[in-house]
Design a protein around this motif. Structure first.
Motif, PDB file in Angstrom:
ATOM      1  N   LEU A  69       0.853  -1.381   0.153  1.00  0.00           N
ATOM      2  CA  LEU A  69       0.068  -0.261   0.085  1.00  0.00           C
ATOM      3  C   LEU A  69       0.792   1.298  -0.007  1.00  0.00           C
ATOM      4  CD1 LEU A  69      -2.782  -1.191   2.637  1.00  0.00           C
ATOM      5  CD2 LEU A  69      -2.862  -0.886   0.504  1.00  0.00           C
ATOM      6  N   ALA A  70       0.583   2.305  -0.318  1.00  0.00           N
ATOM      7  CA  ALA A  70       1.484   3.517  -0.728  1.00  0.00           C
ATOM      8  C   ALA A  70       1.675   4.003   0.079  1.00  0.00           C
ATOM      9  CB  ALA A  70       0.872   4.289  -2.216  1.00  0.00           C
ATOM     10  N   GLU A  71      -0.021   4.734   1.122  1.00  0.00           N
ATOM     11  CA  GLU A  71       0.511   5.402   1.783  1.00  0.00           C
ATOM     12  C   GLU A  71       1.341   4.870   3.521  1.00  0.00           C
ATOM     13  OE1 GLU A  71      -2.169   4.355   0.726  1.00  0.00           O
ATOM     14  OE2 GLU A  71      -3.470   5.138   0.494  1.00  0.00           O
ATOM     15  N   GLY A 173      -4.141   4.130   8.302  1.00  0.00           N
ATOM     16  CA  GLY A 173      -5.340   3.223   7.639  1.00  0.00           C
ATOM     17  C   GLY A 173      -6.383   3.888   6.745  1.00  0.00           C
ATOM     18  N   LEU A 174      -5.491   5.005   5.983  1.00  0.00           N
ATOM     19  CA  LEU A 174      -6.154   5.316   4.994  1.00  0.00           C
ATOM     20  C   LEU A 174      -6.250   4.741   3.938  1.00  0.00           C
ATOM     21  CD1 LEU A 174      -3.381   8.351   4.419  1.00  0.00           C
ATOM     22  CD2 LEU A 174      -5.794   8.768   5.304  1.00  0.00           C
ATOM     23  N   SER A 175      -5.896   3.737   3.744  1.00  0.00           N
ATOM     24  CA  SER A 175      -7.037   2.372   2.404  1.00  0.00           C
ATOM     25  C   SER A 175      -6.174   1.019   3.193  1.00  0.00           C
ATOM     26  CB  SER A 175      -5.988   2.481   1.065  1.00  0.00           C
ATOM     27  OG  SER A 175      -3.937   2.023   1.324  1.00  0.00           O
ATOM     28  N   ALA A 176      -7.262   0.391   3.080  1.00  0.00           N
ATOM     29  CA  ALA A 176      -6.589  -0.753   3.661  1.00  0.00           C
ATOM     30  C   ALA A 176      -7.155  -2.461   2.384  1.00  0.00           C
ATOM     31  CB  ALA A 176      -7.711  -1.712   4.616  1.00  0.00           C
ATOM     32  N   TRP A 177      -5.981  -3.111   2.413  1.00  0.00           N
ATOM     33  CA  TRP A 177      -6.218  -4.317   1.341  1.00  0.00           C
ATOM     34  C   TRP A 177      -6.800  -5.848   1.331  1.00  0.00           C
ATOM     35  CZ3 TRP A 177      -5.441 -10.041   1.802  1.00  0.00           C
ATOM     36  CH2 TRP A 177      -5.318 -11.013   1.443  1.00  0.00           C
ATOM     37  N   VAL A 178      -7.990  -5.856   0.424  1.00  0.00           N
ATOM     38  CA  VAL A 178      -8.892  -6.698   0.457  1.00  0.00           C
ATOM     39  C   VAL A 178      -9.047  -8.392  -0.177  1.00  0.00           C
ATOM     40  CG1 VAL A 178     -11.625  -7.308  -0.474  1.00  0.00           C
ATOM     41  CG2 VAL A 178     -10.346  -4.512  -0.164  1.00  0.00           C
TER      42      VAL A 178
END
Lengths: 308, 252
Positions: A69-71, A173-178
């Motif tokens: 994840l980039a962030e 936690g701006l993005s999360a892997w699904v």
């Protein structure tokens, strides 16, 4: 001058070819520290430490980096950036995602797909789908760039650099892997294969792509596709070769049923030998092919598979 | 939810690119220009969100020369509601760098407060693939790049991304930036009545100075050159001849 090279990590493994090629470019800019970020990456860090010309490996082992994840990766790199004049990564999907974010956080421009290092401030990169090569000089205090791996030889693996653990910068936690949908394949990876067999719109269906795959398997080659073939659903997106897909430069590229749009040529015209098989003798692909065969691919490809 | 879509005026993708004789760049005078194809996909994605009820308003923004208003009118004709043109250059040959564009867009976002920004993943002129990621960084937002599928629900976007080994699905909390890849959708053509209607939709003009953003480039062009040419080889008459040539060349 000191370079931070962000290693490409797939799962928990080092993507050796991409990292070793970017390392060759990075070495021209100064001594290289390699950052290996991921979860359970002790083996990947050791593999990076064995690459020739690496000064030190920083290992950031944390679940935050498990899926690229980039962030969180950008926060980690920005925290480590002090003292480095260059931050470099191979031009992979994950680096293209993260490096511009890192550059903006450092208030500098990013240089994408660098194909040549003129000096520590000056770089060559393709623009307009490779229809022009631009040499640009950066006035930024830190140069952030992705390296087009097809333009550089891989560094060797006889080194033994120290590995140092580096603290995680956490995950906001701006993005999360699904989930990942990655097709398992025994074929070589497209961007590092010595031979690539590609199919285009002329293949006509997903089922008939088996012809292309059959020739590829006989040659121990990777399978590629034109955008038209991917858009038509004949082939998965990660097979796409071209301006917006993968850029390859194998020893042998066999284009079957590919007309040769400039967007496709941008992804393969640096191949050493290009073979084109197409029933349309006016197809632009013949203008770049070393060996052109005007024939129906449904006759020629099975015959070729049988005879080699 | 308001959706903001940045669009760029670039050379039409069918035009043969010519390097200027002085090596300063590519000749863009009297050349057909169009909306960047990835931005068309982004506009279409926004329109579909509005049609499904997930979005309420679509604002398109372009940063560049005066002529970019044509590009904005195209987006309005496709279905965007209003447009903002940020004048940042006089000469069609000056390309505003992604960092400067992202800084301007960050100011526009601060004014407009969209719940989502959808951008094209790269412009087909400088092939930088950077503006969306840079905007996300400047705003401190999450990013979902190279999208081939987008679903909005419960304050989150679930995005399928085209990555090296296949596809990756991630979830980003809104507001966020999504960048569109080729297979997200097939953009619609603007119909003639919609082109006429678009002429009456609001198009606001601003300048980079209005937002206090310095657009001085960080990269200076040393030279621009044609790539090393590759000449056509030979035609072979049969599969047997092809196999023989490849064996002679040591390729197989």
């Amino acid at each position: 001058m000191a370079v931070l090279l962000i290693a490409e990590v797939t799962g928990a493994d080092l993507a050796l070819d991409a990292t070793a090629k970017a390392l060759s470019a990075a070495k021209a800019m100064g001594p290289v520290t390699v950052l290996v970020a991921g979860a359970g990456i002790a083996g990947a860090a050791a593999a990076a430490a064995a690459l020739d010309g690496v000064t030190k490996v920083l290992a950031a082992d944390d679940a935050a980096y498990a899926h690229g994840l980039a962030e969180p990766l950008a926060d980690l790199v920005v925290g480590l950036a002090g003292g480095f004049s260059h931050i470099v990564a191979p031009s992979t999907a994950s680096a293209k995602n993260a490096l511009p974010r890192i550059a903006a956080l450092l208030d500098v421009m990013v240089l994408s797909d660098v194909t040549g290092v003129v000096d520590a401030d000056t770089f060559e990169r393709p623009i307009y789908a490779g229809n022009a090569i631009q040499t640009v000089k950066s006035s930024d205090p830190v140069k952030v760039m992705t390296i087009r791996t097809a333009s550089f030889e891989a560094a060797g693996a006889d080194g033994s650099a120290p590995v140092e653990a580096t603290a995680s910068a956490g995950d906001k936690g701006l993005s999360a892997w699904v989930e990942d949908k990655v097709a398992a394949s025994d074929r070589p990876e497209l961007t590092s294969a010595k031979i690539v067999v590609s199919g285009g719109r002329g293949v006509g269906s997903e089922a008939d792509f088996a012809l292309i795959a059959g020739l590829a398997d006989k040659l121990g080659a990777a399978v590629g596709a034109s955008r038209a073939a991917v858009d038509s659903g004949f082939a998965p997106n990660d097979w796409q070769v071209g301006q917006t897909g993968k850029v390859v430069a194998p020893d042998l590229y066999i284009a079957c049923g590919i007309s040769g749009a400039i967007q496709h040529l941008a992804g393969m015209k640096d191949s050493k030998i290009i073979v084109a098989i197409n029933k349309d003798e006016e197809a632009p692909i013949f203008q770049v092919a070393d060996y052109g065969l005007v024939a129906d691919l449904f006759d020629a490809v099975p015959a070729l598979t049988q005879k080699i | 939810m308001k959706v903001l879509v940045p669009v760029k005026r670039v050379i039409d993708y069918n035009v043969k690119v010519r390097v200027k004789a002085d090596g300063s760049g590519v000749d863009l005078a009297n050349v057909k220009m169009s909306m960047n194809p990835f931005d068309e996909i982004a506009v279409e994605a926004a329109i579909r969100l509005k049609e499904s009820g997930a979005a309420s308003e679509i604002v398109v923004v372009s940063v560049g020369v005066k002529q970019a208003q044509e590009t904005l009118r195209t987006a309005l004709a496709m279905g965007a509601d209003r447009a903002i043109l940020v004048l940042a250059a006089d000469d069609v040959h000056s390309d505003i760098e992604p960092l400067a564009v992202a800084k301007i867009l960050a100011k526009v976002v601060a004014d407009e407060a969209p719940g989502l920004v959808i951008a094209g993943k790269q412009a087909i002129d400088n092939d930088m693939n950077a503006t969306g990621q840079m905007l996300a960084a400047l705003l401190g937002w999450g990013q979902a790049t190279f999208a081939s599928d987008v679903a909005i629900a419960d304050g989150k976007a679930t995005v399928t991304r085209e990555v090296d080994g296949g596809l990756q699905t991630i979830s980003v909390a809104l507001p966020a930036i999504i960048t569109a890849d080729l297979r997200l959708n097939e953009p619609r053509y603007a119909s003639l009545p919609n082109i006429m209607k678009a002429k009456k939709k609001p198009l606001e003009e601003k300048t980079a100075a209005d937002y206090g953003v310095d657009v001085t480039p960080r990269l200076s062009v040393v030279k621009t050159a044609e790539p090393a040419g590759r000449s056509a080889g030979i035609k072979v008459a049969s599969v047997d001849e092809l196999v023989a040539k490849l064996k002679d060349a040591g390729a197989i």
